[in-house]
Design a protein around this motif. Structure first.
Motif, PDB file in Angstrom:
ATOM      1  N   TYR A 160       7.710   8.752   3.705  1.00  0.00           N
ATOM      2  CA  TYR A 160       7.089   9.036   4.999  1.00  0.00           C
ATOM      3  C   TYR A 160       6.881   7.780   5.835  1.00  0.00           C
ATOM      4  O   TYR A 160       6.212   7.827   6.867  1.00  0.00           O
ATOM      5  CB  TYR A 160       5.730   9.727   4.787  1.00  0.00           C
ATOM      6  N   ARG A 161       7.460   6.673   5.401  1.00  0.00           N
ATOM      7  CA  ARG A 161       7.197   5.374   6.022  1.00  0.00           C
ATOM      8  C   ARG A 161       7.357   5.408   7.542  1.00  0.00           C
ATOM      9  O   ARG A 161       6.539   4.874   8.285  1.00  0.00           O
ATOM     10  CB  ARG A 161       8.123   4.329   5.407  1.00  0.00           C
ATOM     11  N   HIS A 162       8.416   6.031   8.032  1.00  0.00           N
ATOM     12  CA  HIS A 162       8.710   6.021   9.470  1.00  0.00           C
ATOM     13  C   HIS A 162       8.443   7.369  10.138  1.00  0.00           C
ATOM     14  O   HIS A 162       8.892   7.606  11.260  1.00  0.00           O
ATOM     15  CB  HIS A 162      10.175   5.609   9.692  1.00  0.00           C
ATOM     16  N   THR A 163       7.675   8.222   9.466  1.00  0.00           N
ATOM     17  CA  THR A 163       7.342   9.537  10.018  1.00  0.00           C
ATOM     18  C   THR A 163       6.113   9.439  10.911  1.00  0.00           C
ATOM     19  O   THR A 163       5.108   8.837  10.519  1.00  0.00           O
ATOM     20  CB  THR A 163       7.049  10.541   8.877  1.00  0.00           C
ATOM     21  N   VAL A 223      -7.877   6.658  -8.791  1.00  0.00           N
ATOM     22  CA  VAL A 223      -7.924   5.957 -10.079  1.00  0.00           C
ATOM     23  C   VAL A 223      -6.971   4.770 -10.056  1.00  0.00           C
ATOM     24  O   VAL A 223      -7.303   3.671 -10.528  1.00  0.00           O
ATOM     25  CB  VAL A 223      -7.576   6.914 -11.232  1.00  0.00           C
ATOM     26  N   GLU A 224      -5.781   4.966  -9.495  1.00  0.00           N
ATOM     27  CA  GLU A 224      -4.783   3.896  -9.435  1.00  0.00           C
ATOM     28  C   GLU A 224      -5.249   2.754  -8.534  1.00  0.00           C
ATOM     29  O   GLU A 224      -5.107   1.572  -8.880  1.00  0.00           O
ATOM     30  CB  GLU A 224      -3.457   4.462  -8.913  1.00  0.00           C
ATOM     31  N   VAL A 225      -5.830   3.091  -7.392  1.00  0.00           N
ATOM     32  CA  VAL A 225      -6.351   2.073  -6.475  1.00  0.00           C
ATOM     33  C   VAL A 225      -7.428   1.252  -7.166  1.00  0.00           C
ATOM     34  O   VAL A 225      -7.467   0.024  -7.078  1.00  0.00           O
ATOM     35  CB  VAL A 225      -6.914   2.742  -5.198  1.00  0.00           C
ATOM     36  N   ILE A 261       0.836  -1.201   0.000  1.00  0.00           N
ATOM     37  CA  ILE A 261       0.000   0.000   0.000  1.00  0.00           C
ATOM     38  C   ILE A 261       0.866   1.244   0.000  1.00  0.00           C
ATOM     39  O   ILE A 261       0.570   2.229  -0.690  1.00  0.00           O
ATOM     40  CB  ILE A 261      -0.950  -0.024   1.218  1.00  0.00           C
ATOM     41  N   VAL A 262       1.951   1.216   0.777  1.00  0.00           N
ATOM     42  CA  VAL A 262       2.899   2.331   0.781  1.00  0.00           C
ATOM     43  C   VAL A 262       3.397   2.604  -0.632  1.00  0.00           C
ATOM     44  O   VAL A 262       3.464   3.755  -1.090  1.00  0.00           O
ATOM     45  CB  VAL A 262       4.084   2.034   1.728  1.00  0.00           C
ATOM     46  N   GLU A 263       3.715   1.554  -1.354  1.00  0.00           N
ATOM     47  CA  GLU A 263       4.205   1.702  -2.725  1.00  0.00           C
ATOM     48  C   GLU A 263       3.107   2.192  -3.655  1.00  0.00           C
ATOM     49  O   GLU A 263       3.329   3.075  -4.496  1.00  0.00           O
ATOM     50  CB  GLU A 263       4.758   0.369  -3.221  1.00  0.00           C
TER      51      GLU A 263
END
Length: 261
Positions: free
Chosen positions: A151-154, A202-204, A142-144
């Protein structure tokens, strides 16, 4: 980008009526949502758009009507039970845990899918370890998908507003839903952030083939993305159709502009 499904609808809402004392929030609302369809609900403030969501996910219990997901009735089920059946939701106001990182917030969306007991979870061994690895991998996808890698570890409280709204979407997707309820996903965004969110939706849709119900005041976004649109006015449905049909409907024009079309 209209897609008409010939299969049985995923969601069926029939004659939904919701009252609070003497106030009727929803009055005989009926619609269907097909698998993979993006269905939108529009209307002026107080039209009952969010009340529909609250009925679908079990927060409100309507006085009349039925709500069916893939042939199973949702009426009377708790929000947790509805979530377990595959209904996820984003909110107008951010509901992220500010002290947790973005990935940790996404992991919360996987909670209802985890089966590890308390003891195994405390010591992080066996099934608990395998489960966490599996669910973290799902969150990384999902992150990708939403391009959240920087922002993964923010901590969520430090995220820019547009990114935080995207993280809210990500947490809903982490629930692995079959139906996604989007409650004003671009509220408070500037033009650039709105265009970014539209692109991600749209991408989802393309990647996950996910059915969605969109509630949004940005009518341009709705008309660009939706397959079909339901227009409400004071809790009463006044028109359902394609974006083009809704834009030309005199009753919709009157409800929005406050005068004769």
């Amino acid at each position: 980008m209209e897609r008409v499904s010939e299969a049985a609808p995923l969601l069926e809402v029939s004659d939904l009526t919701l009252r609070f004392g003497g106030v009727t929030a929803l009055n005989g609302v009926s619609f269907t949502v097909g698998r993979g369809e993006l269905f939108a609900v529009i209307g002026p403030n107080g039209a009952g758009k969010t009340s529909i969501f609250n009925c679908v996910n079990g927060v409100y219990r309507p006085q009349r009507g039925t709500i069916t997901l893939a042939g199973t009735r949702l009426n009377g089920r708790s929000p947790a039970a509805v979530a377990g059946m595959g209904v996820a939701r984003t909110f107008q106001n951010l509901g992220l845990f500010e002290q947790l990182t973005l990935v940790e917030n996404l992991m919360l969306g996987r909670h209802h899918l985890m089966r590890t007991g308390l003891l195994a979870g405390m010591f992080w061994w066996g099934r608990a370890k395998r489960e966490e690895v599996e669910h973290r991998a799902a969150c990384e996808e999902i992150v990708e998908l939403l391009e959240l890698e920087p922002y993964r570890h923010t901590p969520a409280g430090l995220l820019p507003y547009g990114v935080a709204k995207r993280a809210e979407l990500g947490r809903a997707l982490a629930m692995a839903p079959t139906l996604l309820l989007l409650d004003e996903p671009v509220a408070g965004m500037n033009v650039e952030e709105t265009e970014d969110m539209a692109r991600y939706l749209v991408e989802v849709r393309r990647e996950l083939d996910l059915a969605m119900i969109l509630v949004e005041h940005d009518t341009r976004l709705v008309m660009d993305l939706a397959d079909r649109v339901l227009a409400l006015d004071f809790g009463t449905p006044i028109a359902t159709g394609t974006p083009g049909e809704i834009q030309r409907d005199p009753k919709v024009v009157e409800a929005y502009l406050g005068g004769a079309a």
